[in-house]
Design an enzyme around this catalytic site. Structure first.
Site, short mmCIF file in Angstrom:
data_model
loop_
_atom_site.label_atom_id
_atom_site.label_comp_id
_atom_site.label_asym_id
_atom_site.label_seq_id
_atom_site.Cartn_x
_atom_site.Cartn_y
_atom_site.Cartn_z
N ASP A 86 -46.50 63.73 -2.04
CA ASP A 86 -47.45 64.80 -2.37
C ASP A 86 -48.85 64.28 -2.66
O ASP A 86 -49.65 64.93 -3.33
CB ASP A 86 -46.95 65.64 -3.55
N ARG A 87 -49.13 63.07 -2.17
CA ARG A 87 -50.46 62.45 -2.32
C ARG A 87 -50.86 62.18 -3.76
O ARG A 87 -52.04 62.01 -4.06
CB ARG A 87 -51.54 63.28 -1.60
N LEU A 88 -49.89 62.14 -4.65
CA LEU A 88 -50.19 61.78 -6.03
C LEU A 88 -50.01 60.26 -6.16
O LEU A 88 -49.10 59.76 -6.81
CB LEU A 88 -49.28 62.53 -7.00
#
Length: 205
Positions: free
Chosen positions: A183-185
């Site tokens: 989730d691009r975290l």
């Protein structure tokens, strides 16, 4: 990696307090896992006015003095380094979901170090480096090929290092280690050299 891909988390306690050792660890892991040319990295330089340019180079060594690469002194990057010594290098290993950024000043290697490295290059690469005035306009490829052939006749076994080609060292003042997360975290940790010591901070992705 895709947005939904999974990667191991990167925690502060996993990091080596020395960013060079951390970089060398990740480079070794990239090599072991079969990442193609793990020493390949994007090198960004800029003119005196701050106009940037970037290209891929091969980092041919990293030690406490800095990261080494080799190129033509009269190339675009060589000219920009002469005007503005600040530069940045970025490694990216897609297979591992990792990148490392290194920023600092660039200095020329001593001629003796450039000579030693040039002597280890394959013969064909020696010919190409000696024949090419990197970044200059060439009217036709046959001009380059003719110069390679002239040098081949003059130096059938070993080409002396041309004066227009040699090594540089980027002396790090900052590193950033980036690990892909779902989730691009992503996980990001920055090392800053402050009063001779490395300060480590987590950065927002």
């Amino acid at each position: 990696m895709s947005d939904n891909g999974r990667a191991s988390p990167l925690c502060r306690r996993q990091l080596d307090p020395d960013p060079l050792r951390q970089l060398l660890t990740w480079l070794a892991e990239a090599e072991r896992t079969g990442c193609p040319q793990p020493e390949a990295a994007a090198l960004a330089t800029a003119t005196r006015q701050g106009r940037p340019s970037a290209r891929m180079v091969l980092v041919k060594g990293a030690d406490p003095r800095g990261l080494r690469f080799y190129t033509g002194y009269e190339s675009r990057k060589g000219r920009e380094i002469a005007e503005n010594p600040w530069a940045a290098i970025c490694f990216y290993w897609y297979e591992l979901g990792r990148q490392v950024r290194v920023e600092g000043k660039v200095e020329r290697l001593p001629a003796s170090e450039s000579d030693l490295y040039f002597a280890t290059r394959p013969y064909g690469a020696q010919l190409s480096a000696a024949a090419s005035r990197q970044s200059e306009v060439v009217r036709a490829r046959r001009e380059l090929e003719a110069e390679v052939e002239r040098l081949r006749q003059a130096y059938p076994e070993q080409v002396p290092r041309p004066l227009h080609w040699g090594g540089y060292r980027l002396v790090p003042e900052a590193y950033e280690f980036w690990q892909h997360r779902e989730d691009r975290l992503h996980d990001r940790f920055r090392y800053l050299l402050i009063d001779g010591s490395w300060q480590i901070d987590r950065l927002a992705p």
